[in-house]
Design an enzyme around this catalytic site. Sequence first.
Site: not given
Ligand code: SAH
Length: 211
Positions: A61
């Site tokens: 993000s």
């Molecule tokens: N917080 C992260 C942002 C990652 S983007 C950072 O700091 O880098 C969001 C992430 O959520 C993705 O990797 C995606 O695979 C994950 N995601 C989507 N749906 C999900 C779910 N139901 N449970 C766990 N992770 C999920």
Amino acid sequence: MVAEIEREVRDTADYTGRASLAPAVIAAVLEVPRHEFVPLERRHLAYINRPLPIGEGQTISQPFIVALMTDLAQVDRDSRVLEVGTGSGYQAAVLAEIVEHVYTIEIVESLGQQAAATLERLGYENVTTQIGDGYRGIPEFAPFDAIIVTAAPEEIPEPLIAQLRPGGRLVIPVGPVAAFQSLQVVQKDAAGEISRTDTIPVRFVPFTRDE
Ligand code: SAH
């Protein structure tokens, strides 16, 4: 990067209710080496206030959003926090600088494993990583003082509300994938009553399910 984040916080204050970030949040952002969470070929962009691709169609993000969500969660040294959507592990690391313990769950196995390795290499001992569908939260470690969701569901997952401690806060982007979502703060009061507040429009990757 921090000056840029602070400017964006001021610019959005009318919507978020936060004109400045808590000092602990700024300190955490200054402390975490974001380049460690970014793929090699994009490391030179790590301290620009932008989201970046991390593989598997996912993104780390934007730093402003990470700082804002951390601030809106109103956590402190005694907090136990759940993050849904580990991704690169960056948001988990920022939280880990502030709180007692972070539980973070990722649905894409390769990302979850890589984030776990990064967090371990950097010495974050107060982060527990898990692979799985965060829709269900992590019941065995509930309740949580705060929950941060970093992928966007169309509706708030009920299990996450259930796993919030009375007095706790859930920070979550809610809305359709194709458009902007609303970054919402869901508060559970001491009596267990729920209230929801919209802050700013955001764009997150979709919240997926493992069924
Ligand atoms: N917080 C992260 C942002 C990652 S983007 C950072 O700091 O880098 C969001 C992430 O959520 C993705 O990797 C995606 O695979 C994950 N995601 C989507 N749906 C999900 C779910 N139901 N449970 C766990 N992770 C999920």
